[in-house]
Design a protein around this motif. Structure first.
Motif, PDB file in Angstrom:
ATOM      1  N   VAL A   1      25.197  46.696  47.105  1.00 18.98           N
ATOM      2  CA  VAL A   1      25.270  47.774  48.089  1.00 18.98           C
ATOM      3  C   VAL A   1      24.685  49.029  47.453  1.00 18.98           C
ATOM      4  O   VAL A   1      25.045  49.383  46.324  1.00 18.98           O
ATOM      5  N   ALA A   2      23.776  49.686  48.159  1.00 21.90           N
ATOM      6  CA  ALA A   2      23.192  50.946  47.692  1.00 21.90           C
ATOM      7  C   ALA A   2      23.361  51.983  48.793  1.00 21.90           C
ATOM      8  O   ALA A   2      23.039  51.714  49.959  1.00 21.90           O
ATOM      9  N   THR A   3      23.876  53.170  48.436  1.00 25.10           N
ATOM     10  CA  THR A   3      24.128  54.220  49.413  1.00 25.10           C
ATOM     11  C   THR A   3      23.534  55.535  48.941  1.00 25.10           C
ATOM     12  O   THR A   3      23.771  55.964  47.807  1.00 25.10           O
ATOM     13  N   LEU A   4      22.766  56.172  49.822  1.00 23.56           N
ATOM     14  CA  LEU A   4      22.233  57.508  49.595  1.00 23.56           C
ATOM     15  C   LEU A   4      22.961  58.482  50.502  1.00 23.56           C
ATOM     16  O   LEU A   4      23.173  58.198  51.694  1.00 23.56           O
ATOM     17  N   ARG A   5      23.356  59.653  49.957  1.00 25.32           N
ATOM     18  CA  ARG A   5      24.090  60.644  50.729  1.00 25.32           C
ATOM     19  C   ARG A   5      23.369  61.986  50.684  1.00 25.32           C
ATOM     20  O   ARG A   5      22.836  62.387  49.642  1.00 25.32           O
TER      21      ARG A   5
END
Length: 513
Positions: A255-259
């Motif tokens: 899982v990769a998340t950019l905020r």
């Protein structure tokens, strides 16, 4: 006397120094304060009997025993040197107290602790959750680091009981954060796992990266070996995991998340995920999310997701759009949502619902809550999509669940026009020891369907024991908790309600093995 020094760097709020006597050395530009000295600036406050303060360098020197608060940490020591300009310093013969929420407090004691911009570091540190000296249980660490975001990492551990070394693991690292793990092997019972036991190993590769390995043996899920690699930065989070099951297919995923501000974008690839009694794969899946708060009570959030989902019986692509609006006050709140799904087969479903609650402490000893949950919409081929319901729940509590209490909850099914169940709890005791019983009564069956007996005992000031027996499963739960080190291990209460699985989010349980 009061001295206020405000150079350009500290123009908004000066460094306040108050003492019985203030002496100023004009040649060296050094201020000396004696008797009842207090120093305050921002989230830093100190009390002692003697200090010297260099005005050009903005440096503070303390050579008498002192007490200070530094943000969320409390510090005691005999010698202090601190630069307000560089936000750097050190404390000798130091004791640092760090609050960790429901875990209690951690106490770090050492010959020297160094401070840099919110982060504490020290070598040869005694770490304990016990206030007494010598502590009943402590960790001796070669190196300890306390980060400002609430994470504590200690390396090169040795476990001591009183002054006797019990175990040493040179390359072992413990991370104490909001969720963290356990010092001892866990042994317990849950409705999902049955009885279980397990061990965990964690190592902080850097302040942002953590490696975690866990082994679990459970009566309902069998054996499982889990590994996680987590990277958490300011605007990016990466998570990779692999679960080896000794009976059944392995589970793995990334899982990769950019905020950025109120928005986030996640890319998921998860295979053979365990959800209740089902197996789910969702790969690939992309989720765009936003959440916007208006004031302190109103919040609007939305999610847009597209991915390929596969269960034991259904495999299809799906595009989900969900919008929810929440309003929360001091004692009441409400949430409404709409959720639409378009499948690859061109079929679609639409669901909507609401939840309204009111809760209040009507007295120091009595608390009550009402909640209504309503969901309406079309059926979905996937097991995890919400189904229609209209349930009214009433719950009240008299007393303290850690001591003596009476607790009751009733759930009324408005669609069926009858009570679904009644849950009750009775406890007798004090802060040192309490025992009690919980039960679930089914009006349809006219009998108690579940019972739980429990005993809690506090040992000294930092160690607690919990025993719990569940009927009709006949399962026994035993837990020893060390204040500060462990998030309290508690058996599942019959009042606990499991949070529903959300296919538009990623949640991985790491609290227990």
């Amino acid at each position: 006397m009061l001295f206020l020094w405000t150079p350009l760097l500290f123009a908004r709020e000066g460094i306040h120094i108050k003492a019985a006597t203030l002496l100023y050395d004009e040649a060296g530009k050094v201020l000396e304060a004696l008797g009842g000295v207090t120093v305050a600036w921002g989230d830093f406050a100190l009390t002692t009997e003697h200090i010297r303060f260099s005005i050009p360098a903005l440096e503070l020197f303390v050579d008498t025993p002192f007490e200070a608060s530094w943000g969320s940490a409390k510090v005691r020591g005999e010698v202090l040197q601190y630069s307000f300009a560089r936000r750097q310093g050190f404390v000798e013969n130091a004791s640092l107290t760090y609050a960790l929420g429901e875990r209690g407090e951690l106490f770090f004691r050492g010959k020297r602790l160094e401070y840099t911009a919110g982060t504490w570091r020290g070598e040869g540190i005694l770490c304990t959750g016990c206030r007494r000296e010598p502590p009943l249980v402590s960790l001796r660490a070669k190196e300890a680091t306390v980060f400002p975001e609430g994470k504590v990492v200690i390396k090169g551990l040795a476990l001591y009981v009183r002054e006797k070394k019990i175990l040493e693991i040179p390359w072992y690292t413990r991370t104490f954060a909001e969720k963290g793990g356990f010092l001892l092997p866990a042994f317990g019972f849950s409705r999902e796992k049955g009885w279980y036991t397990g061990f965990r190993y964690e190592y902080a590769l850097s302040p942002e990266a953590l490696f975690l390995a866990r082994y679990t043996l459970g009566s309902r899920r069998g054996q499982k070996f889990q590994t996680d690699l987590v990277f958490a930065g300011d605007s990016f989070t990466g998570w990779a995991f692999w679960d080896t099951r000794f009976s059944g297919e392995d589970s793995f995923g990334t899982v990769a998340t950019l905020r950025s501000g109120d928005f986030s974008l996640s890319l998921l690839s998860i295979h053979n995920e365990e959800v209740d009694s089902h197996t789910l794969s969702r790969s690939p899946q992309i989720v765009a999310s936003f959440e916007k708060a208006a004031g302190g009570s109103l919040a609007l959030s939305g999610k847009l997701s597209y991915g390929y989902f596969a269960t034991e019986t259904v495999q299809d692509t799906r595009c989900d759009a969900r919008l929810s609006l929440s309003l929360k006050g001091e004692n009441a709140g409400a949430t409404v949502f709409g959720w639409g799904t378009l499948f690859g087969s061109r079929e679609h479903t639409m669901r909507w619902g609401a939840e309204v609650f009111w809760e209040k402490n009507l007295s120091p000893e009595f608390w009550a809550r009402f909640r209504w949950r309503f969901v309406e919409g079309e059926a979905s081929p996937f097991f995890f999509d919400p189904t229609g319901e209209s349930t009214l729940t009433f719950e009240c509590l008299l007393g303290n669940t850690e001591e003596s209490f009476l607790r009751l909850r009733g759930r009324y099914d408005l669609n069926a026009g009858a009570f679904r169940d009644w849950t009750f709890g009775i406890g007798i005791g004090s802060e040192e020891m309490s025992l009690g019983i919980e039960g679930v009564y089914s009006p349809e069956k006219g009998a108690l369907t579940e019972k739980r007996y429990f005993l809690r005992r506090n040992i000294e000031d930092c160690v607690s024991l919990e025993l719990s027996f569940s009927d009709p499963e006949g399962d026994l739960f035993v837990a020893v908790n060390f204040s500060g080190f462990d998030k309290p291990q508690r058996s599942e209460s019959l009042f606990d309600e499991e949070e529903a699985f959300d296919p538009l989010d990623f949640q991985r349980e790491t609290d227990t093995p």
